[in-house]
Structure formats: structure tokens, C-alpha cells
Design a protein around this motif. Structure first.
Motif, PDB file in Angstrom:
ATOM      1  N   ILE A   1      36.066  43.520  46.623  1.00  0.00           N
ATOM      2  CA  ILE A   1      34.925  44.692  46.814  1.00  0.00           C
ATOM      3  C   ILE A   1      34.228  44.692  45.507  1.00  0.00           C
ATOM      4  CG2 ILE A   1      34.144  46.661  47.596  1.00  0.00           C
ATOM      5  CD1 ILE A   1      36.556  46.886  49.493  1.00  0.00           C
ATOM      6  N   LYS A   2      32.881  44.374  45.559  1.00  0.00           N
ATOM      7  CA  LYS A   2      32.146  44.598  44.061  1.00  0.00           C
ATOM      8  C   LYS A   2      31.794  46.142  44.161  1.00  0.00           C
ATOM      9  CE  LYS A   2      30.057  40.021  43.505  1.00  0.00           C
ATOM     10  NZ  LYS A   2      28.764  39.697  43.556  1.00  0.00           N
ATOM     11  N   VAL A   3      31.682  46.614  42.886  1.00  0.00           N
ATOM     12  CA  VAL A   3      31.101  47.886  42.818  1.00  0.00           C
ATOM     13  C   VAL A   3      29.546  47.768  42.496  1.00  0.00           C
ATOM     14  CG1 VAL A   3      30.899  49.773  41.086  1.00  0.00           C
ATOM     15  CG2 VAL A   3      33.027  48.735  41.524  1.00  0.00           C
TER      16      VAL A   3
ATOM     17  N   ASN B   1      32.620  43.199  38.595  1.00  0.00           N
ATOM     18  CA  ASN B   1      32.092  42.323  39.421  1.00  0.00           C
ATOM     19  C   ASN B   1      32.188  40.961  39.208  1.00  0.00           C
ATOM     20  OD1 ASN B   1      31.228  44.556  40.717  1.00  0.00           O
ATOM     21  ND2 ASN B   1      29.252  44.712  40.125  1.00  0.00           N
ATOM     22  N   LYS B   2      32.076  40.423  38.189  1.00  0.00           N
ATOM     23  CA  LYS B   2      32.372  38.937  37.697  1.00  0.00           C
ATOM     24  C   LYS B   2      33.863  38.597  38.028  1.00  0.00           C
ATOM     25  CE  LYS B   2      28.512  38.426  34.620  1.00  0.00           C
ATOM     26  NZ  LYS B   2      28.286  37.847  33.111  1.00  0.00           N
ATOM     27  N   LEU B   3      34.674  39.608  37.780  1.00  0.00           N
ATOM     28  CA  LEU B   3      36.362  39.263  38.130  1.00  0.00           C
ATOM     29  C   LEU B   3      36.254  39.343  39.534  1.00  0.00           C
ATOM     30  CD1 LEU B   3      37.599  41.575  35.378  1.00  0.00           C
ATOM     31  CD2 LEU B   3      37.779  39.262  35.508  1.00  0.00           C
TER      32      LEU B   3
ATOM     33  N   GLY C   1      37.918  36.533  41.817  1.00  0.00           N
ATOM     34  CA  GLY C   1      39.179  36.932  42.600  1.00  0.00           C
ATOM     35  C   GLY C   1      40.166  36.864  42.004  1.00  0.00           C
ATOM     36  N   LYS C   2      40.024  37.164  40.567  1.00  0.00           N
ATOM     37  CA  LYS C   2      41.488  37.445  39.510  1.00  0.00           C
ATOM     38  C   LYS C   2      40.916  38.499  38.494  1.00  0.00           C
ATOM     39  CE  LYS C   2      44.325  34.735  36.771  1.00  0.00           C
ATOM     40  NZ  LYS C   2      44.823  33.462  36.215  1.00  0.00           N
TER      41      LYS C   2
ATOM     42  N   LYS D   1      45.328  43.163  38.402  1.00  0.00           N
ATOM     43  CA  LYS D   1      45.242  43.805  40.107  1.00  0.00           C
ATOM     44  C   LYS D   1      45.525  42.502  40.927  1.00  0.00           C
ATOM     45  CE  LYS D   1      41.970  46.572  41.183  1.00  0.00           C
ATOM     46  NZ  LYS D   1      40.337  46.983  41.583  1.00  0.00           N
ATOM     47  N   LYS D   2      46.364  42.742  42.185  1.00  0.00           N
ATOM     48  CA  LYS D   2      46.572  41.733  42.906  1.00  0.00           C
ATOM     49  C   LYS D   2      45.416  41.107  43.565  1.00  0.00           C
ATOM     50  CE  LYS D   2      50.994  43.224  44.071  1.00  0.00           C
ATOM     51  NZ  LYS D   2      52.095  43.466  45.322  1.00  0.00           N
ATOM     52  N   PRO D   3      45.172  39.623  43.800  1.00  0.00           N
ATOM     53  CA  PRO D   3      44.109  39.100  44.086  1.00  0.00           C
ATOM     54  C   PRO D   3      43.548  39.499  45.451  1.00  0.00           C
ATOM     55  CG  PRO D   3      45.438  37.519  43.133  1.00  0.00           C
ATOM     56  CD  PRO D   3      46.178  38.677  43.187  1.00  0.00           C
TER      57      PRO D   3
END
Length: 55
Positions: free
Chosen positions: A36-38, A16-18, A22-23, A29-31
Motif C-alpha cells: 500500500i502506497k502512501v 512509494n518506490k520501495l 516490493g522490498k 519490512k516483510k514484503p
């Protein structure tokens, strides 16, 4: 799934912090897919095997 609940919670928090940044610095994974957070339980897991044998 046989995973320590504390470990799962830690990994979800990290992901979720990632997403907030956005990275994805873990799996790159592509930005555009980091939006979407879990957040909502229940969570489900499946065992998957890769079938790709080429480059």
C-alpha cells in the motif's frame, strides 16, 4: 511535527518506490506488508516510545 515539507515529500516518494519494488531496504519490512502506497492526505503523526526491553 516540525519537519521540512520537502523532506516529508521526498521520504513519502522514496517509500512509494520501495512499495513498487516490493522490498523495504530501509527498515526491512516483510514484503507482504509492502503493498500500500502512501497517497492520500491528510497525514498524521504520533510520538511513540518502545517498551520492549528484551531480545
Amino acid at each position: 511535527m516540525k519537519v521540512n515539507p520537502e523532506t516529508l515529500n521526498s521520504e513519502v516518494a522514496r517509500y512509494n518506490k520501495l512499495v513498487e519494488k516490493g522490498k523495504d531496504t530501509d527498515f526491512y519490512k516483510k514484503p507482504k506488508f509492502m503493498s500500500i502506497k502512501v497517497q492520500n492526505e491528510p497525514f498524521y503523526a504520533i510520538r511513540a516510545n518502545s517498551t520492549t526491553l528484551g531480545a
